[in-house]
Design an enzyme around this catalytic site. Structure first.
Site, mmCIF file in Angstrom:
data_model
loop_
_atom_site.group_PDB
_atom_site.id
_atom_site.type_symbol
_atom_site.label_atom_id
_atom_site.label_comp_id
_atom_site.label_asym_id
_atom_site.label_seq_id
_atom_site.Cartn_x
_atom_site.Cartn_y
_atom_site.Cartn_z
ATOM 1 C CB SER A 124 -0.809 0.058 1.195
ATOM 2 O OG SER A 124 -1.336 1.332 1.407
ATOM 3 C CE1 TYR A 149 -4.130 -2.884 5.569
ATOM 4 C CE2 TYR A 149 -3.573 -0.583 5.034
ATOM 5 C CZ TYR A 149 -3.829 -1.869 4.601
ATOM 6 O OH TYR A 149 -3.898 -1.746 3.164
ATOM 7 C CE LYS A 153 -1.391 -4.239 3.341
ATOM 8 N NZ LYS A 153 -1.731 -5.630 2.922
HETATM 9 P P1 NAD Z 1 -10.647 -7.585 0.780
HETATM 10 O O1 NAD Z 1 -10.884 -7.667 2.266
HETATM 11 O O2 NAD Z 1 -11.775 -7.363 -0.260
HETATM 12 O O3 NAD Z 1 -9.685 -9.020 0.400
HETATM 13 C C1 NAD Z 1 -9.083 -9.592 1.454
HETATM 14 C C2 NAD Z 1 -9.342 -10.949 1.218
HETATM 15 O O4 NAD Z 1 -8.732 -12.028 2.062
HETATM 16 C C3 NAD Z 1 -10.924 -11.526 1.602
HETATM 17 O O5 NAD Z 1 -11.588 -12.178 0.651
HETATM 18 C C4 NAD Z 1 -10.713 -12.115 3.234
HETATM 19 O O6 NAD Z 1 -11.829 -13.082 3.306
HETATM 20 C C5 NAD Z 1 -9.410 -12.883 2.665
HETATM 21 N N1 NAD Z 1 -8.594 -12.966 3.969
HETATM 22 C C6 NAD Z 1 -8.079 -11.997 5.012
HETATM 23 N N2 NAD Z 1 -7.458 -13.018 6.007
HETATM 24 C C7 NAD Z 1 -7.330 -14.168 5.439
HETATM 25 C C8 NAD Z 1 -6.966 -15.441 5.946
HETATM 26 N N3 NAD Z 1 -6.140 -15.419 7.196
HETATM 27 N N4 NAD Z 1 -7.029 -16.344 5.369
HETATM 28 C C9 NAD Z 1 -7.779 -16.651 4.115
HETATM 29 N N5 NAD Z 1 -8.251 -15.486 3.621
HETATM 30 C C10 NAD Z 1 -8.272 -14.514 4.406
HETATM 31 O O7 NAD Z 1 -9.631 -6.518 0.657
HETATM 32 P P2 NAD Z 1 -8.957 -5.829 -0.780
HETATM 33 O O8 NAD Z 1 -9.293 -4.531 -0.956
HETATM 34 O O9 NAD Z 1 -9.385 -6.909 -1.929
HETATM 35 O O10 NAD Z 1 -7.525 -5.997 -0.361
HETATM 36 C C11 NAD Z 1 -6.693 -6.840 -0.885
HETATM 37 C C12 NAD Z 1 -5.305 -6.721 -0.313
HETATM 38 O O11 NAD Z 1 -4.916 -5.369 -0.776
HETATM 39 C C13 NAD Z 1 -5.315 -6.555 1.281
HETATM 40 O O12 NAD Z 1 -3.958 -7.066 1.564
HETATM 41 C C14 NAD Z 1 -5.160 -5.110 1.250
HETATM 42 O O13 NAD Z 1 -4.437 -4.654 2.631
HETATM 43 C C15 NAD Z 1 -4.497 -4.427 0.231
HETATM 44 N N6 NAD Z 1 -4.690 -3.187 -0.081
HETATM 45 C C16 NAD Z 1 -6.007 -2.812 -0.194
HETATM 46 C C17 NAD Z 1 -6.256 -1.161 -0.567
HETATM 47 C C18 NAD Z 1 -7.888 -1.028 -0.789
HETATM 48 O O14 NAD Z 1 -7.993 0.288 -0.773
HETATM 49 N N7 NAD Z 1 -8.698 -1.873 -1.055
HETATM 50 C C19 NAD Z 1 -5.277 -0.515 -0.789
HETATM 51 C C20 NAD Z 1 -4.009 -0.919 -0.489
HETATM 52 C C21 NAD Z 1 -3.658 -2.408 -0.218
HETATM 53 N N1 UFG Z 2 -13.485 10.240 3.305
HETATM 54 C C1 UFG Z 2 -14.320 10.928 3.752
HETATM 55 N N2 UFG Z 2 -15.543 10.437 4.176
HETATM 56 C C2 UFG Z 2 -15.723 9.379 4.094
HETATM 57 C C3 UFG Z 2 -14.618 8.366 3.873
HETATM 58 C C4 UFG Z 2 -13.660 8.793 3.278
HETATM 59 O O1 UFG Z 2 -14.327 12.280 3.590
HETATM 60 O O2 UFG Z 2 -16.714 8.609 4.591
HETATM 61 C C5 UFG Z 2 -12.282 10.829 2.592
HETATM 62 C C6 UFG Z 2 -11.030 10.589 3.623
HETATM 63 O O3 UFG Z 2 -11.071 11.475 4.586
HETATM 64 C C7 UFG Z 2 -9.945 10.779 2.431
HETATM 65 C C8 UFG Z 2 -10.576 10.264 1.536
HETATM 66 O O4 UFG Z 2 -11.723 10.363 1.388
HETATM 67 O O5 UFG Z 2 -9.545 12.215 2.577
HETATM 68 C C9 UFG Z 2 -9.942 8.923 1.007
HETATM 69 O O6 UFG Z 2 -10.436 7.985 1.928
HETATM 70 P P1 UFG Z 2 -10.223 6.604 1.985
HETATM 71 O O7 UFG Z 2 -10.723 5.831 3.540
HETATM 72 O O8 UFG Z 2 -10.919 6.121 0.708
HETATM 73 O O9 UFG Z 2 -9.107 6.060 1.598
HETATM 74 P P2 UFG Z 2 -7.542 6.451 2.425
HETATM 75 O O10 UFG Z 2 -6.846 7.244 1.347
HETATM 76 O O11 UFG Z 2 -7.942 7.065 3.653
HETATM 77 O O12 UFG Z 2 -7.026 5.082 2.554
HETATM 78 C C10 UFG Z 2 -6.470 4.153 1.755
HETATM 79 C C11 UFG Z 2 -6.822 2.672 1.629
HETATM 80 C C12 UFG Z 2 -5.921 2.223 3.080
HETATM 81 C C13 UFG Z 2 -4.354 2.913 3.062
HETATM 82 C C14 UFG Z 2 -4.373 4.372 2.937
HETATM 83 C C15 UFG Z 2 -2.994 5.017 2.848
HETATM 84 O O13 UFG Z 2 -7.780 2.399 1.923
HETATM 85 O O14 UFG Z 2 -5.860 0.702 3.015
HETATM 86 O O15 UFG Z 2 -5.112 4.467 1.734
HETATM 87 O O16 UFG Z 2 -2.419 4.338 1.764
HETATM 88 F F1 UFG Z 2 -3.830 2.484 4.175
#
Ligand code: NAD
Ligand code: UFG
Length: 338
Positions: A124, A149, A153
């Site tokens: 991330s 969190y 990472k």
């Molecule tokens: P998500 O929660 O939709 O997907 C994660 C999946 O992993 C889920 O299906 C969950 O059931 C499974 N899981 C978690 N722990 C497990 C375990 N111990 N055993 C088996 N399955 C398990 O999340 P996502 O948005 O698809 O994110 C995927 C990855 O990307 C995560 O590692 C997350 O931290 C990373 N990531 C996501 C974002 C974002 O904004 N969505 C941003 C940066 C990084």
């Molecule tokens: N926001 C609002 N209202 C809401 C939700 C979000 O105003 O109800 C704003 C937040 O303050 C932020 C922007 O929308 O300014 C984006 O927020 P998100 O929660 O969608 O995303 P973030 O950038 O905070 O978080 C993301 C990922 C995390 C990661 C982080 C830093 O979801 O996994 O970026 O890399 F850790």
């Protein structure tokens, strides 16, 4: 080539599965469904017309993961199986450290014992921490994260670097995602958060579909052009394509390589709200509230390296991101629990 997707039923994993299957790769999904639904697997098969080998298992369960890997013999593992709710990680840090670190070590140990050498990791932008200048470039150091969190990472990147240093045959690709939004254009798979959404776009989508009354925008006096925070939003199918490129890259290289997956173009919260309204012809009720602890005013990617090395570039527009989010939400108002 066969790819094992740990956590592949989740938001990013399910879209990546579609992209890999459409490119002719085979897909194995292992998930315990702690934040997803097995319905996602049926939908992946429906969209692609291809079969997925799916196993319900906790990735922390080494015996089970070993058996699955032994049986399916993947060429590469992509590790999506993380817990990702920033706020919850502050309340329950041990749950986050246990799940995220333990899953990583379990996968690496099983791979080592079975001679599987390619690993792609969901990292991330959060690992750039609070002090780096923007835009973020891969050559910058990882700096202090504002929540457990983020630290998971940070630590997992370190663990993977150390593992690759110790095994010259290992190939590790660290993908630093920016802010994934949107859904597959079919509207059959998408983001389905449990409970109140933490992230902006799913919250907007739930306001649009009538599950929430209004959006609260966290802060309007940041030092940005309109006072609201700016982020680098990326279409989840562009992100999925980045994984395809990373898997192919990992197959041809050794050692560790880091890539930002973002567009390089930031949008403010207000711009996102208006883009959603314009793309879909729906008004989004919002009010301004307090700043959310730990939010940075703005950050975005320098996405040059992924373009130069992987030949990857995000090309879907903010309108497409908003349209595809709404197409998923309006057709699945309660996510996979329809
Ligand atoms: P998500 O929660 O939709 O997907 C994660 C999946 O992993 C889920 O299906 C969950 O059931 C499974 N899981 C978690 N722990 C497990 C375990 N111990 N055993 C088996 N399955 C398990 O999340 P996502 O948005 O698809 O994110 C995927 C990855 O990307 C995560 O590692 C997350 O931290 C990373 N990531 C996501 C974002 C974002 O904004 N969505 C941003 C940066 C990084
Ligand atoms: N926001 C609002 N209202 C809401 C939700 C979000 O105003 O109800 C704003 C937040 O303050 C932020 C922007 O929308 O300014 C984006 O927020 P998100 O929660 O969608 O995303 P973030 O950038 O905070 O978080 C993301 C990922 C995390 C990661 C982080 C830093 O979801 O996994 O970026 O890399 F850790």
């Amino acid at each position: 080539m066969k790819i094992l997707l740990a956590g592949g039923a989740g938001y990013i994993g399910s879209h990546t599965a579609v992209e890999l299957l459409n490119a002719g790769l085979e897909v194995v999904i292992v998930d315990n469904y702690c934040n997803s639904s097995p319905v996602a697997i049926e939908r992946i098969e429906e969209i692609t017309g291809k079969k997925v080998e799916a196993f319900e298992a906790d990735i922390k369960d080494k015996e089970k993961v070993f058996e699955i890997m032994k049986q399916t013999k993947p060429d590469c593992v992509i590790h999506f199986a993380g817990l990702k709710a920033v706020g919850e990680s502050v309340q329950l840090p041990l749950k986050y450290y246990r799940n995220n670190i333990d899953t990583t070590i379990t996968l690496l140990e099983c791979m080592e014992e079975l001679g599987i050498k390619n690993f792609v990791f969901s990292s991330s932008a959060t690992v750039y921490g609070e002090e780096n200048d923007i835009p973020y470039v891969e050559t910058m150091r990882r700096l202090s994260c504002s929540n457990p969190y983020g630290w998971t990472k940070y630590m997992m990147e370190q663990i993977l670097e150390d593992a690759a240093k110790a095994d010259s045959e290992l190939s590790v690709v660290l993908l630093r995602y920016f802010n994934p939004i949107g859904a597959h254009e079919s509207g059959r798979i998408g983001e389905d958060p449990q409970g109140i959404p933490n992230n902006l776009m799913p919250y907007i989508a739930q306001v649009a579909v009538g599950r929430r009354d209004h959006l609260t925008i966290f802060g309007n006096d940041y030092e940005t052009k309109d006072g609201t925070c700016r982020r680098d939003y990326i279409h989840v199918m562009d992100l999925a394509n980045g994984h395809l490129k990373a898997v192919l890259y990992a197959d041809q290289h050794k050692g560790v390589e880091v890539f930002n997956l973002g567009t390089g173009n930031p949008f403010s919260v207000l711009e996102i709200v208006h883009a959603f309204e314009n793309a879909n012809g729906i008004e989004i009720k919002y009010e301004f509230g307090e700043k959310r602890a730990g939010d940075l005013p703005e950050f975005w990617a320098n996405a040059d390296k992924a373009k130069e090395v992987l030949g990857w570039e995000a090309n879907r527009t903010i309108e497409e991101m908003c349209r595809d989010t709404w197409n998923w939400q309006k057709n699945n108002p309660n996510g996979y629990n329809n």
